[in-house]
Design a protein around this motif. Structure first.
Motif, PDB file in Angstrom:
ATOM      1  N   VAL A  31       0.634  -1.189   0.319  1.00  0.00           N
ATOM      2  CA  VAL A  31      -0.014  -0.358   0.078  1.00  0.00           C
ATOM      3  C   VAL A  31       1.186   1.118   0.278  1.00  0.00           C
ATOM      4  O   VAL A  31       1.966   1.176   0.916  1.00  0.00           O
ATOM      5  N   PHE A  32       0.929   2.152  -0.538  1.00  0.00           N
ATOM      6  CA  PHE A  32       0.938   3.236  -0.888  1.00  0.00           C
ATOM      7  C   PHE A  32       0.092   4.311  -0.009  1.00  0.00           C
ATOM      8  O   PHE A  32      -0.834   5.050  -0.727  1.00  0.00           O
ATOM      9  N   HIS A  33       0.514   4.763   0.680  1.00  0.00           N
ATOM     10  CA  HIS A  33      -0.155   5.777   1.606  1.00  0.00           C
ATOM     11  C   HIS A  33      -0.290   7.251   1.275  1.00  0.00           C
ATOM     12  O   HIS A  33       0.418   8.268   1.163  1.00  0.00           O
ATOM     13  N   MET A  34      -1.557   7.839   0.795  1.00  0.00           N
ATOM     14  CA  MET A  34      -2.012   8.970  -0.113  1.00  0.00           C
ATOM     15  C   MET A  34      -2.855   9.182   0.555  1.00  0.00           C
ATOM     16  O   MET A  34      -3.496  10.277  -0.142  1.00  0.00           O
ATOM     17  N   GLU A  35      -3.757   8.921   1.861  1.00  0.00           N
ATOM     18  CA  GLU A  35      -5.152   9.270   2.281  1.00  0.00           C
ATOM     19  C   GLU A  35      -5.352   9.758   2.576  1.00  0.00           C
ATOM     20  O   GLU A  35      -6.196  11.143   3.291  1.00  0.00           O
ATOM     21  N   VAL A  36      -4.865   9.994   4.180  1.00  0.00           N
ATOM     22  CA  VAL A  36      -4.825  11.094   5.118  1.00  0.00           C
ATOM     23  C   VAL A  36      -3.427  12.013   5.401  1.00  0.00           C
ATOM     24  O   VAL A  36      -2.688  11.905   4.926  1.00  0.00           O
ATOM     25  N   GLY A  37      -3.914  12.502   5.823  1.00  0.00           N
ATOM     26  CA  GLY A  37      -2.651  14.142   6.321  1.00  0.00           C
ATOM     27  C   GLY A  37      -2.362  14.600   7.477  1.00  0.00           C
ATOM     28  O   GLY A  37      -2.126  15.042   8.333  1.00  0.00           O
ATOM     29  N   GLN A  38      -1.160  13.495   7.003  1.00  0.00           N
ATOM     30  CA  GLN A  38      -0.628  12.512   8.511  1.00  0.00           C
ATOM     31  C   GLN A  38       0.836  12.881   8.288  1.00  0.00           C
ATOM     32  O   GLN A  38       0.569  11.630   7.257  1.00  0.00           O
ATOM     33  N   PRO A  39       1.397  13.591   9.187  1.00  0.00           N
ATOM     34  CA  PRO A  39       3.360  13.002   8.614  1.00  0.00           C
ATOM     35  C   PRO A  39       3.309  11.474   8.870  1.00  0.00           C
ATOM     36  O   PRO A  39       2.848  11.243   9.883  1.00  0.00           O
ATOM     37  N   ALA A  40       4.367  11.170   7.915  1.00  0.00           N
ATOM     38  CA  ALA A  40       5.094   9.974   8.482  1.00  0.00           C
ATOM     39  C   ALA A  40       6.363   9.845   9.672  1.00  0.00           C
ATOM     40  O   ALA A  40       6.557   9.063   9.725  1.00  0.00           O
ATOM     41  N   THR A  41       6.192  11.363   9.548  1.00  0.00           N
ATOM     42  CA  THR A  41       7.402  11.339  11.009  1.00  0.00           C
ATOM     43  C   THR A  41       7.113  11.598  12.297  1.00  0.00           C
ATOM     44  O   THR A  41       6.147  11.905  12.501  1.00  0.00           O
ATOM     45  N   SER A  42       8.006  11.213  13.556  1.00  0.00           N
ATOM     46  CA  SER A  42       7.145  10.915  14.419  1.00  0.00           C
ATOM     47  C   SER A  42       7.257  12.518  14.959  1.00  0.00           C
ATOM     48  O   SER A  42       7.413  13.339  14.250  1.00  0.00           O
ATOM     49  N   ALA A  43       6.876  12.860  16.330  1.00  0.00           N
ATOM     50  CA  ALA A  43       6.773  13.781  17.001  1.00  0.00           C
ATOM     51  C   ALA A  43       8.159  14.727  16.867  1.00  0.00           C
ATOM     52  O   ALA A  43       9.307  13.501  17.041  1.00  0.00           O
ATOM     53  N   PRO A  44       8.925  15.890  17.239  1.00  0.00           N
ATOM     54  CA  PRO A  44      10.404  16.386  17.206  1.00  0.00           C
ATOM     55  C   PRO A  44      10.813  15.976  18.436  1.00  0.00           C
ATOM     56  O   PRO A  44      10.472  15.224  19.265  1.00  0.00           O
TER      57      PRO A  44
END
Length: 379
Positions: A31-44
């Motif tokens: 799956v190539f996730h492009m469906e939700v506006g969620q950063p792939a990164t964690s919190a700083p």
């Protein structure tokens, strides 16, 4: 069991697509996730360290309803640093995500039956929350001719009085922005017509050219809603904030006390450090910019050449009317055949959304490159 009509709201299709994508992934398929506006990164990293320290040294319980003082002060400092605005910390309300901010603003500013205008396409939760609290969401059809943003001329076309206007710049799903002049014109028009002004500034900081301007620059009466989810990459921490006129502080405080008591304590203690992470956050933005450049270059080669101006946020809003008249079916087939998960436009526009698809580029560059490769053979 009888259910209330206010609960009869549209599904959040982005989450439905994510559920289907997760099911496909659980079956061992790519799956190539492009469906939700969620950063792939964690919190700083400093945010994570502050959370760990808080667990060891602070009681994790209720906080003041409007938020811990040190976080409100830090947010006020952010307005000084980013916008050169001298904002009293007393006007800041810490919320359980931006969603709570929208609910609190609607409940404190409007009465049942009031008419609140919003752009279509636009974030679907706006309409759904409004319906749940018995407000009338008045959709303003915005197309490429206005950069998918409202204008005083569009507002003036409504014969019945509007009680409020909600704008987002950068916008979800289009990523388009209002110029400073266009934003000021909207604020001034609403002031002259006695229309309450709410500015969704969740995607501020995520821009690729001109910087976003806060509506606070033009009016101290505007209600500002922001979040730690996008620019600060803290979606799961469920933390946001509002900037409100002094007259709204007490009503919102009382509503918060009864609806939520307070935003999550651990998230508040950690978020104080979010404003000391500029280098790491700029690195995140660099990743989004790289993803954006890839898609804006490659999508037209695939026939996806009618794209909204992706000025900010992390979305590509594509006109697919030459390929389908059913964006939901299109997205289902795209996921089944290619593994690319994207959100149908009907999530954002009940009238013209069947012609559009939103692709989020908040994920990894590898996912974006893989999605382009997967789509080539299909499109």
């Amino acid at each position: 069991m009888i259910t209330a009509s206010r609960a009869d709201i549209s599904p959040f299709y982005a989450m439905e697509v994510m559920k289907a994508a997760n099911k496909r992934e659980a079956e061992g398929k790519q799956v190539f996730h492009m469906e939700v506006g969620q950063p792939a990164t964690s919190a700083p990293a400093p945010v994570m360290e502050a959370a760990k320290k808080a667990l060891d040294t602070r009681p994790i319980g209720y906080t003041e309803a409007l938020g811990i003082p040190e976080l409100r002060e830090a947010i006020a400092g952010h307005y000084q640093n980013m916008y050169d605005l001298d904002l009293p910390a007393d006007r800041i309300v810490v919320t359980t995500g931006s969603s709570a901010g929208f609910l609190l603003s609607f409940l404190s500013m409007f009465n049942a039956g009031d008419r609140v205008a919003l752009a279509e396409p636009g974030y679907p939760a706006y309409r759904n929350i409004m319906k749940a609290v018995d407000l009338n969401a008045v959709g303003i059809s915005c197309g490429p001719d206005t950069n998918f943003q409202p204008s005083p001329e569009l507002l003036a076309s409504f014969r019945d009085q509007l009680d409020g206007l909600l704008v987002a710049s950068p916008s979800n799903p289009t990523g388009t922005m209002l110029t400073p002049t266009a934003l000021k014109d909207l604020v001034d028009y609403c002031k002259s017509e006695k229309i309450a002004f709410i500015s969704d500034e969740i995607y501020h900081g995520l821009t690729y050219g001109q910087k976003a301007v806060s509506a606070l620059s033009y009016s101290s009466d505007a209600v500002i809603i922001n979040s730690f989810s996008k620019y600060f990459s803290m979606t799961g921490w469920r933390l946001g904030w509002m900037v409100v006129p002094e007259t709204l502080l007490k009503p919102i405080e009382k509503l918060t006390q009864s609806l939520y008591i307070s935003a999550p304590a651990i998230s508040q203690y950690a978020a104080v450090e979010a404003f000391n992470c500029e280098d790491e956050l700029e690195g995140f933005i660099g990743n989004y910019a790289r993803n954006r450049d890839l898609l804006l270059t490659e999508f037209p080669k695939l026939g996806l050449d009618k794209l909204a101006a992706a000025d900010g946020a992390f979305y590509i809003y594509a006109d697919v009317s030459h390929l389908t008249d059913d964006s939901m079916k299109f997205c289902q087939e795209m996921l089944d055949v290619t593994g690319v998960a994207a959100t149908p436009g009907i999530d954002f526009d009940p009238n013209l959304g069947h012609k559009f698809v939103r692709f989020s580029f908040a994920g990894s560059f590898e996912d974006m490159r893989g999605a382009v490769y997967a789509l080539k053979s299909w499109l």
